[in-house]
Structures are given as C-alpha cells and as structure tokens.
Design a protein around this motif. Structure first.
Motif, PDB file in Angstrom:
ATOM      1  N   PHE A  85       0.811  -1.098  -0.077  1.00 24.64           N
ATOM      2  CA  PHE A  85      -0.156  -0.021  -0.110  1.00 24.64           C
ATOM      3  C   PHE A  85       0.922   1.192   0.017  1.00 24.64           C
ATOM      4  CE2 PHE A  85      -2.248   3.478   2.193  1.00 24.64           C
ATOM      5  CZ  PHE A  85      -3.422   3.469   1.230  1.00 24.64           C
ATOM      6  N   TYR A  86       2.022   1.352   0.841  1.00 23.14           N
ATOM      7  CA  TYR A  86       2.660   2.333   0.940  1.00 23.14           C
ATOM      8  C   TYR A  86       4.144   2.134   1.500  1.00 23.14           C
ATOM      9  CZ  TYR A  86       4.314   7.246   2.301  1.00 23.14           C
ATOM     10  OH  TYR A  86       4.892   8.592   2.580  1.00 23.14           O
ATOM     11  N   SER A 130     -13.103   8.811   8.146  1.00 23.25           N
ATOM     12  CA  SER A 130     -14.236   9.170   7.459  1.00 23.25           C
ATOM     13  C   SER A 130     -14.085   8.724   5.995  1.00 23.25           C
ATOM     14  CB  SER A 130     -14.235  10.746   7.074  1.00 23.25           C
ATOM     15  OG  SER A 130     -15.179  11.114   6.325  1.00 23.25           O
ATOM     16  N   GLU A 131     -12.600   8.633   5.465  1.00 27.55           N
ATOM     17  CA  GLU A 131     -12.441   8.090   4.187  1.00 27.55           C
ATOM     18  C   GLU A 131     -12.610   6.587   4.157  1.00 27.55           C
ATOM     19  OE1 GLU A 131     -11.823   8.871  -0.027  1.00 27.55           O
ATOM     20  OE2 GLU A 131     -11.963  10.310   1.649  1.00 27.55           O
ATOM     21  N   GLU A 141      -6.384   6.195  -3.298  1.00 25.73           N
ATOM     22  CA  GLU A 141      -5.248   7.427  -3.451  1.00 25.73           C
ATOM     23  C   GLU A 141      -5.549   8.313  -2.225  1.00 25.73           C
ATOM     24  OE1 GLU A 141      -2.029   9.053  -4.673  1.00 25.73           O
ATOM     25  OE2 GLU A 141      -2.860   7.072  -5.338  1.00 25.73           O
ATOM     26  N   MET A 142      -6.643   8.646  -1.959  1.00 26.51           N
ATOM     27  CA  MET A 142      -7.019   9.620  -0.961  1.00 26.51           C
ATOM     28  C   MET A 142      -6.362   9.109   0.351  1.00 26.51           C
ATOM     29  SD  MET A 142      -8.094  12.558   0.167  1.00 26.51           S
ATOM     30  CE  MET A 142      -9.054  13.009  -1.260  1.00 26.51           C
ATOM     31  N   LEU A 143      -6.550   7.859   0.853  1.00 29.69           N
ATOM     32  CA  LEU A 143      -6.016   7.188   1.938  1.00 29.69           C
ATOM     33  C   LEU A 143      -4.256   7.450   1.913  1.00 29.69           C
ATOM     34  CD1 LEU A 143      -8.061   4.301   2.531  1.00 29.69           C
ATOM     35  CD2 LEU A 143      -8.166   6.151   4.065  1.00 29.69           C
ATOM     36  N   ARG A 144      -4.032   7.026   0.737  1.00 33.22           N
ATOM     37  CA  ARG A 144      -2.335   7.281   0.527  1.00 33.22           C
ATOM     38  C   ARG A 144      -1.686   8.712   0.763  1.00 33.22           C
ATOM     39  NH1 ARG A 144      -2.207   4.589  -3.639  1.00 33.22           N
ATOM     40  NH2 ARG A 144      -2.072   2.645  -2.835  1.00 33.22           N
TER      41      ARG A 144
END
Length: 276
Positions: A85-86, A130-131, A141-144
């Motif tokens: 993921f990252y 929230s995401e 992508e927002m979480l990353r």
C-alpha cells in the motif's frame, strides 16, 4: 476495519479494540503501524513500557508487539498498512517506510506533539476514518495521500526537535539510518562490529566513532540489543525451544547462547519464558 485494494491493505482502528481483539488481528502483524497516543496513555512496546506527558505519535515496524496499558482511556488510534500500500523507497528515502521514523537506532521512534501539532494530526486521522467509510473510486489514493501527510509532517517535527534541518549532523543521521538498516537485515547472521564495518567499507574504530556522535550505545550494544530483542520475542511469543531459537540466530552452541542471553538480561531464557 481494513480496506483491501487488490494486494494492498490499509486500516484504522481504536487501539483499545485492537488489544481486545489481538488474536483476531493476526492479519496485520506484518503491517507497518502509526499510533496516536494521548498524553499519559500507557503503552507497552515489545518489553518496554511508556507513559508520555504529551500527545505523541509512535512508529512501529512489523512484528513489534504493542499493548495498551490503560484501555479505559479513549483517543488512542492505530493506523496500519502493508508495504504494497505504501512504501516509497523509489521516491523520497527520508519519508519512506525505512526512513527516519522507522529505522532509528538511538531512540524509541516517538514524536511528541505540542497542542497545535496534535490538533493537526488528529484532524488528519479524522479524515482517514471518514475516508474509510467511503466506497469512492478515489478512496485508495486519498488514504495514501493522508498517510503520506502524517509521515511528512512527523518527519519535519522529528528533524526540528533534533535540530537537523540543514546542519552537518544530518549526514551523521543518514549514516546511522544506514547502519540501523544493515543491523535489521543481518543481525541473525552477523554478530560482530567488524562484520558491519566491512559492509560500510570503514574500520571498526571509525564505525564506533561515527555511531558515538549521536548514540549513547556502541555499535556492539546495538547489534547485541537487536539479537536480545529477537530472542525475547521468540521466547515470549512462540513455542520454539531454546535450542531452536539459538539456531535461528546463528548460534550453533545453544549453551553459549544461554550464557549470552543470561549475561545481558540478568535471567536465563527459561526463566524469562516463564514470565509469559
């Protein structure tokens, strides 16, 4: 809660819940973790207990055992993710998952936060939670982005607290990170300072001098402590025999390993295991 994006995993959970459901959370044992800890919230990291006077962030590598000590207090949050993921080694090494916050040989990787910094980080964590409820195509992508924001801000805070913005000491930290990474990669098979000096193409004396600039521990202490930590983990959390543990750490003579462990911990491997 865990979000799955093919082979990439990301999750966020209340730390008290994580502790209460630890047996069902084995899937995140190999995950990299970031923990927001409210002030005076006790936590045990491997075999050390901490209770900080300020809000803090803790950066935890895979396999490190964490346990909250005051689960009646609210506000501790755990973010976890796998390397798929990252892990941005291909981008900025400093904020990658093997960067300053995750390979730090001279202190436990805590970032203490002042009031404004804490509010800033908590806002990002709220955005993460929230995401996590979203099913949008851009959720991954927002979480990353939010995760990277936490790491970037934390790296900046760490550098400011250690006065490493642009001074010469920064190069010493880079060297320490490199040495730390080598120890993490090779501690099971390489046990001497000379081994690591060879890998770094310097003399053992020069290695000791460089490490001594920022660390109270000698290179030998750092290598030895990493072996002891792994020994403790295996004794406390597996059913391997002392002989099997010794062999896994490249000690062919288990009696020598027992003497080594006893000398450095003040207790024998068998006595240590009985505590658990």
């Amino acid at each position: 809660m865990i979000k799955q994006f093919n082979y990439k995993q990301f999750g966020s959970i209340d730390l008290a819940v994580y502790d209460n459901t630890a047996k069902s959370m084995n899937t995140i044992e190999d995950h990299i973790k970031i923990i927001f800890i409210p002030q005076k919230y006790g936590i045990k990291v491997d075999f050390q207990e901490f209770s900080l006077p300020h809000d803090a962030l803790l950066f935890v590598n895979p396999q490190v055992v964490i346990q909250p000590l005051k689960i009646d207090l609210v506000g501790a949050e755990l973010i976890h993710f796998n390397r798929d993921f990252y892990c941005i080694e291909i981008h900025d090494q400093e904020v990658a998952c093997d960067g300053i916050l995750y390979n730090n040989v001279f202190e436990v990787p805590f970032i203490e936060l002042d009031e404004n910094q804490s509010k800033d980080i908590q806002k990002i964590i709220t955005d993460v939670k929230s995401e996590m409820q979203s099913q949008d195509a851009s959720t991954e992508e927002m979480l990353r982005i939010l995760l990277k924001l936490i790491i970037l801000k934390s790296t900046r805070i760490w550098k400011q607290q250690h006065q490493l913005a642009e001074n010469e000491q920064y190069l010493d930290v880079q060297f320490l990170r490199k040495f730390s990474k080598l120890v993490e990669q090779h501690y099971k098979t390489h046990h001497t300072v000379a081994d690591y000096a060879d890998m770094l193409s310097i003399t053992p004396k020069s290695l000791s001098k460089k490490i001594g600039l920022l660390s109270k521990d000698t290179p030998n202490d750092i290598i030895k402590n990493r072996i002891i930590l792994e020994s403790k983990r295996l004794l406390a959390h597996t059913s391997l025999s002392v002989k099997e543990i010794a062999y896994s750490l490249n000690y062919e003579d288990d009696a020598y390993f027992v003497r080594f462990f006893t000398k450095n911990t003040g207790t024998s491997p068998t006595s240590f295991r009985k505590q658990f």
